[in-house]
Design a protein around this motif. Structure first.
Motif, PDB file in Angstrom:
ATOM      1  N   LEU A  10     -11.795   7.314 -21.750  1.00 29.76           N
ATOM      2  CA  LEU A  10     -13.189   6.889 -21.653  1.00 29.76           C
ATOM      3  C   LEU A  10     -13.294   5.474 -21.103  1.00 29.76           C
ATOM      4  N   LEU A  11     -12.369   4.589 -21.547  1.00 31.55           N
ATOM      5  CA  LEU A  11     -12.372   3.215 -21.050  1.00 31.55           C
ATOM      6  C   LEU A  11     -12.070   3.168 -19.560  1.00 31.55           C
ATOM      7  N   ILE A  12     -11.108   3.968 -19.131  1.00 31.64           N
ATOM      8  CA  ILE A  12     -10.763   4.017 -17.710  1.00 31.64           C
ATOM      9  C   ILE A  12     -11.952   4.516 -16.901  1.00 31.64           C
ATOM     10  N   PHE A  13     -12.590   5.569 -17.406  1.00 32.28           N
ATOM     11  CA  PHE A  13     -13.734   6.149 -16.697  1.00 32.28           C
ATOM     12  C   PHE A  13     -14.890   5.164 -16.638  1.00 32.28           C
ATOM     13  N   THR A  14     -15.129   4.450 -17.744  1.00 28.74           N
ATOM     14  CA  THR A  14     -16.206   3.466 -17.785  1.00 28.74           C
ATOM     15  C   THR A  14     -15.942   2.333 -16.810  1.00 28.74           C
ATOM     16  N   SER A  15     -14.670   1.869 -16.788  1.00 29.71           N
ATOM     17  CA  SER A  15     -14.295   0.805 -15.861  1.00 29.71           C
ATOM     18  C   SER A  15     -14.507   1.243 -14.429  1.00 29.71           C
ATOM     19  N   PHE A  16     -14.174   2.493 -14.136  1.00 35.56           N
ATOM     20  CA  PHE A  16     -14.360   3.023 -12.785  1.00 35.56           C
ATOM     21  C   PHE A  16     -15.843   3.057 -12.416  1.00 35.56           C
ATOM     22  N   LEU A  17     -16.687   3.476 -13.365  1.00 31.88           N
ATOM     23  CA  LEU A  17     -18.120   3.546 -13.109  1.00 31.88           C
ATOM     24  C   LEU A  17     -18.716   2.166 -12.865  1.00 31.88           C
ATOM     25  N   VAL A  18     -18.268   1.163 -13.655  1.00 36.17           N
ATOM     26  CA  VAL A  18     -18.756  -0.199 -13.489  1.00 36.17           C
ATOM     27  C   VAL A  18     -18.391  -0.728 -12.113  1.00 36.17           C
ATOM     28  N   LYS A  19     -17.117  -0.497 -11.726  1.00 35.64           N
ATOM     29  CA  LYS A  19     -16.670  -0.959 -10.414  1.00 35.64           C
ATOM     30  C   LYS A  19     -17.450  -0.276  -9.301  1.00 35.64           C
ATOM     31  N   ALA A  20     -17.666   1.032  -9.450  1.00 36.91           N
ATOM     32  CA  ALA A  20     -18.410   1.775  -8.452  1.00 36.91           C
ATOM     33  C   ALA A  20     -19.849   1.287  -8.375  1.00 36.91           C
ATOM     34  N   GLU A  21     -20.445   1.021  -9.555  1.00 40.18           N
ATOM     35  CA  GLU A  21     -21.824   0.552  -9.586  1.00 40.18           C
ATOM     36  C   GLU A  21     -21.954  -0.803  -8.909  1.00 40.18           C
ATOM     37  N   GLN A  22     -20.970  -1.702  -9.168  1.00 39.13           N
ATOM     38  CA  GLN A  22     -21.008  -3.017  -8.539  1.00 39.13           C
ATOM     39  C   GLN A  22     -20.901  -2.893  -7.026  1.00 39.13           C
ATOM     40  N   THR A  23     -20.035  -1.997  -6.566  1.00 39.37           N
ATOM     41  CA  THR A  23     -19.867  -1.790  -5.136  1.00 39.37           C
ATOM     42  C   THR A  23     -21.131  -1.222  -4.517  1.00 39.37           C
ATOM     43  N   CYS A  24     -21.772  -0.295  -5.211  1.00 36.80           N
ATOM     44  CA  CYS A  24     -22.969   0.346  -4.685  1.00 36.80           C
ATOM     45  C   CYS A  24     -24.150  -0.613  -4.614  1.00 36.80           C
ATOM     46  N   HIS A  25     -24.106  -1.668  -5.387  1.00 37.28           N
ATOM     47  CA  HIS A  25     -25.209  -2.618  -5.413  1.00 37.28           C
ATOM     48  C   HIS A  25     -25.032  -3.756  -4.408  1.00 37.28           C
ATOM     49  N   LEU A  26     -24.096  -3.606  -3.480  1.00 38.80           N
ATOM     50  CA  LEU A  26     -23.973  -4.587  -2.405  1.00 38.80           C
ATOM     51  C   LEU A  26     -25.262  -4.635  -1.610  1.00 38.80           C
ATOM     52  N   ARG A  27     -25.682  -5.848  -1.266  1.00 38.89           N
ATOM     53  CA  ARG A  27     -26.900  -6.037  -0.486  1.00 38.89           C
ATOM     54  C   ARG A  27     -26.552  -6.371   0.953  1.00 38.89           C
ATOM     55  N   ALA A  28     -27.309  -5.802   1.879  1.00 39.50           N
ATOM     56  CA  ALA A  28     -27.061  -6.049   3.296  1.00 39.50           C
ATOM     57  C   ALA A  28     -27.340  -7.495   3.680  1.00 39.50           C
ATOM     58  N   ASP A  29     -28.213  -8.177   2.898  1.00 39.93           N
ATOM     59  CA  ASP A  29     -28.567  -9.562   3.239  1.00 39.93           C
ATOM     60  C   ASP A  29     -27.838 -10.582   2.370  1.00 39.93           C
ATOM     61  N   LEU A  30     -26.822 -10.143   1.631  1.00 40.30           N
ATOM     62  CA  LEU A  30     -26.042 -11.063   0.806  1.00 40.30           C
ATOM     63  C   LEU A  30     -24.604 -10.566   0.720  1.00 40.30           C
ATOM     64  N   LEU A  31     -23.793 -10.974   1.687  1.00 42.28           N
ATOM     65  CA  LEU A  31     -22.405 -10.528   1.707  1.00 42.28           C
ATOM     66  C   LEU A  31     -21.587 -11.374   2.668  1.00 42.28           C
ATOM     67  N   GLY A  32     -20.289 -11.245   2.539  1.00 43.95           N
ATOM     68  CA  GLY A  32     -19.349 -11.827   3.485  1.00 43.95           C
ATOM     69  C   GLY A  32     -18.401 -10.738   3.946  1.00 43.95           C
ATOM     70  N   ALA A  33     -18.156 -10.662   5.236  1.00 40.52           N
ATOM     71  CA  ALA A  33     -17.282  -9.626   5.793  1.00 40.52           C
ATOM     72  C   ALA A  33     -16.122 -10.284   6.524  1.00 40.52           C
ATOM     73  N   TYR A  34     -14.895 -10.000   6.080  1.00 38.77           N
ATOM     74  CA  TYR A  34     -13.695 -10.546   6.709  1.00 38.77           C
ATOM     75  C   TYR A  34     -13.143  -9.537   7.710  1.00 38.77           C
ATOM     76  N   TYR A  35     -12.866 -10.015   8.926  1.00 40.05           N
ATOM     77  CA  TYR A  35     -12.358  -9.142   9.984  1.00 40.05           C
ATOM     78  C   TYR A  35     -11.016  -9.629  10.517  1.00 40.05           C
ATOM     79  N   GLN A  36     -10.232  -8.667  10.971  1.00 41.47           N
ATOM     80  CA  GLN A  36      -9.022  -8.972  11.729  1.00 41.47           C
ATOM     81  C   GLN A  36      -9.202  -8.412  13.134  1.00 41.47           C
ATOM     82  N   LEU A  37      -9.043  -9.275  14.128  1.00 41.18           N
ATOM     83  CA  LEU A  37      -9.153  -8.877  15.527  1.00 41.18           C
ATOM     84  C   LEU A  37      -7.775  -8.916  16.163  1.00 41.18           C
ATOM     85  N   THR A  38      -7.378  -7.799  16.741  1.00 40.13           N
ATOM     86  CA  THR A  38      -6.089  -7.709  17.428  1.00 40.13           C
ATOM     87  C   THR A  38      -6.332  -7.397  18.901  1.00 40.13           C
ATOM     88  N   ASN A  39      -5.907  -8.301  19.764  1.00 40.77           N
ATOM     89  CA  ASN A  39      -5.948  -8.081  21.210  1.00 40.77           C
ATOM     90  C   ASN A  39      -4.536  -7.765  21.687  1.00 40.77           C
TER      91      ASN A  39
END
Length: 248
Positions: A10-39
């Motif tokens: 139950l603890l593992i499942f709850t932790s998974f749900l919390v993590k998923a919920e936090q990820t799902c609540h990402l806002r398009a106008d509040l984030l940082g995106a790290y990229y790797q560019l390979t030429n």
């Protein structure tokens, strides 16, 4: 014993749900995106196919409400859309902790998207939508294109909910550019700190540069050609813009 196992699961499942919920609540106008560019440059013939030259760069894109910050090496740029619709641009030289402020100017919604998303909707809509899949809480759109005239082809993986590029590959002849999203930062304190760090730099108005000819930093940057009206967006391996052009 069974009750302990049940509690543990139950603890593992709850932790998974919390993590998923936090990820799902990402806002398009509040984030940082790290990229790797390979030429890379490739060499091919009937006997072999190999990478002859390869360069890897790291960059990041940050958003907070009406502010966008792009970081590429030791130079970064903040774009701030004011309430009156004008956009204020500030170029930062992170190594020197100095900034150059430019006069706020009008900007089309299309070019603002180019800054905020790297690829504007107008460009994305000219590509061929191949597939749409669900990735956790988000929809991922896959695009591709090919031009015989320019020998240019590419593939784009797009996060529709956050309006960010997940992956982009552009190939033209023996040259290839590959953008890969490495990480999304959602911690608001971290995002605020990234913007605040550059807001604390010593700043000079672009219009006042001529009155500061004795400033060694400004002299050096002008001579090196770094103080200029730089563009923003995605470029292929030949340095050609994959977005729209704008004189700003």
């Amino acid at each position: 014993m069974k009750s302990y196992i049940a509690i543990f699961l139950l603890l593992i499942f709850t932790s998974f749900l919390v993590k998923a919920e936090q990820t799902c609540h990402l806002r398009a106008d509040l984030l940082g995106a790290y990229y790797q560019l390979t030429n890379s440059n490739t060499h091919s013939n009937e006997q072999e196919y190999s990478i002859t030259d390869k360069a890897v760069h790291l960059s990041s894109l940050w958003r907070t409400n009406q502010k966008v910050l792009s970081i590429n090496g030791e130079q970064s740029t903040t774009w701030y859309r004011l309430n009156n619709g004008l956009v204020q641009k500030t170029t930062h030289f992170d190594h020197f902790k100095r900034s150059i402020e430019y006069q706020a100017k009008p900007m089309s919604e299309e070019y603002w998207q180019q800054i905020r998303q790297l690829i504007p909707d107008s460009k994305k809509h000219t590509l061929t939508l191949v597939n749409t899949t669900a990735d956790g809480c988000y929809q991922q759109e896959q695009y591709q294109w090919h031009s015989d005239d320019s020998n240019l082809s590419g593939k784009l993986l797009w996060n529709k909910n956050l309006n960010i590029m997940t992956e982009l590959t552009i190939t033209q002849g023996d040259k290839k550019s590959h953008w890969q999203l490495q990480k999304i930062e959602r911690n608001q304190d971290v995002i605020n700190q990234v913007f605040a760090q550059r807001a604390n730099y010593q700043s000079t108005d672009f219009a006042d540069i001529g009155d500061n000819e004795s400033d060694p930093f400004l002299i050096k940057m002008i001579n090196l050609g770094f103080i200029d009206h730089s563009a923003s967006g995605i470029y292929n391996a030949n340095g050609e813009s994959m977005a729209i052009q704008h004189n700003h």
